[in-house]
Design an enzyme around this catalytic site. Sequence first.
Site, PDB file in Angstrom:
ATOM      1  N   THR A  54       0.837  -1.207   0.000  1.00 51.74           N
ATOM      2  CA  THR A  54       0.000   0.000   0.000  1.00 51.74           C
ATOM      3  C   THR A  54       0.875   1.262   0.000  1.00 51.74           C
ATOM      4  OG1 THR A  54      -1.709  -1.223   1.175  1.00 51.74           O
ATOM      5  CG2 THR A  54      -1.927   1.165   1.158  1.00 51.74           C
ATOM      6  N   ARG A  67      -2.063   5.467   7.580  1.00 56.38           N
ATOM      7  CA  ARG A  67      -2.349   4.109   8.060  1.00 56.38           C
ATOM      8  C   ARG A  67      -2.061   4.093   9.552  1.00 56.38           C
ATOM      9  NH1 ARG A  67      -0.896  -1.772   5.696  1.00 56.38           N
ATOM     10  NH2 ARG A  67      -2.588  -1.116   4.350  1.00 56.38           N
TER      11      ARG A  67
HETATM   12  C1  NCD Z   1      -4.273  -5.572   3.921  1.00 50.09           C
HETATM   13  C2  NCD Z   1      -4.156  -4.600   5.073  1.00 50.09           C
HETATM   14  O1  NCD Z   1      -3.076  -4.149   5.428  1.00 50.09           O
HETATM   15  O2  NCD Z   1      -5.201  -4.304   5.617  1.00 50.09           O
HETATM   16  N1  NCD Z   1      -3.189  -5.571   3.048  1.00 50.09           N
HETATM   17  C3  NCD Z   1      -3.015  -4.573   2.147  1.00 50.09           C
HETATM   18  O3  NCD Z   1      -3.285  -3.414   2.379  1.00 50.09           O
HETATM   19  N2  NCD Z   1      -2.545  -4.937   0.939  1.00 50.09           N
HETATM   20  C4  NCD Z   1      -4.677  -6.913   4.337  1.00 50.09           C
HETATM   21  C5  NCD Z   1      -3.783  -7.702   5.254  1.00 50.09           C
HETATM   22  O4  NCD Z   1      -2.864  -7.203   5.886  1.00 50.09           O
HETATM   23  O5  NCD Z   1      -4.061  -8.886   5.373  1.00 50.09           O
END
Ligand code: NCD
Length: 311
Positions: free
Chosen positions: A58, A107
């Site tokens: 991400t 995040r």
């Molecule tokens: C997800 C997340 O971080 O919420 N991954 C992501 O963003 N590609 C899902 C996960 O961590 O399993």
Amino acid sequence: MLSCRHIMTMSDLDADDIISILDTADSFSEVNERRIKKLPTLRGRTVVNLFLEPSTRTRTSFELAAKRLSADAINFSASASATVKGESLRDTARTLSAMACDLVIVRHRYAGAPHMLAECMDAHIINGGDGIHEHPTQALLDLFTMRRTLGRLEGLTVGIIGDIAHSRVAGSLVPALRTVGATPVVIGPPTLMPARPDVLGADVAYSLDEALPTLDVAYMLRVQFERADAMPFPSNREYARLYGMNASRMASAKPEMIVMHPGPMNRGVEISADVADSPRSVVLDQVNAGVAVRMAVMYLLLGGEDSGAAA
Ligand code: NCD
């Protein structure tokens, strides 16, 4: 342009917003095929990646998206920022605000962190995943991938399989699918379902084998061991037997059913290695779509229309 200033939850976006993001991402994905993958669209704008929880795809996807639009992209990670010295999120927000950044992608392990940032700064905010709550750009790139692969969204039946209780991916994907006229079905063991699965807005099933033949998409979720209080099932082997996608299960699915996963995958738990690497897995298409979709949301949020067209 979008009808909202921030993308904090899927409920910020109506059906027109979603379609306009997917259409814009279509034109950006052509740019991503070129040898020179850069547009001047967001030159002079500052994008901050504030990632206070681990992330690989991400964060890099947002960074690449910002750079391909010529924005200045800055990364703040948990270990490198003053948050490890005890700075509060509010103070971090005020500091970033004083530096006049235009867009912050956040995040954070707590649900609602993006809302808090939006309260104390002028920048646009995108939720890059907040605790077990939502992860809207993941849902958007998933819709983009489904539309590209299957040619439509309306009428699709999408099984979201596994750890529903701790999944911010499911938290955004369920409402996103409903908005575009698809049918989400959450499938998992009772120990990995929220206390009231009926309020999710999805159909609920506890047997993958029973639901499987109805699915156009099997969306496998990682078990979020780091968020669970206790081991939610007897063993990984037992989980794989009942809820994992493997070659023998694929044989009882529709022949055109595709398999998706947001990553990171636990091969051998929710998905077997042969399925993950098979032509019916679109996991890498999802990663590829992530850059174009994030370019689209940045472009549409920052009102990029003044500074040049998408293509
Ligand atoms: C997800 C997340 O971080 O919420 N991954 C992501 O963003 N590609 C899902 C996960 O961590 O399993």
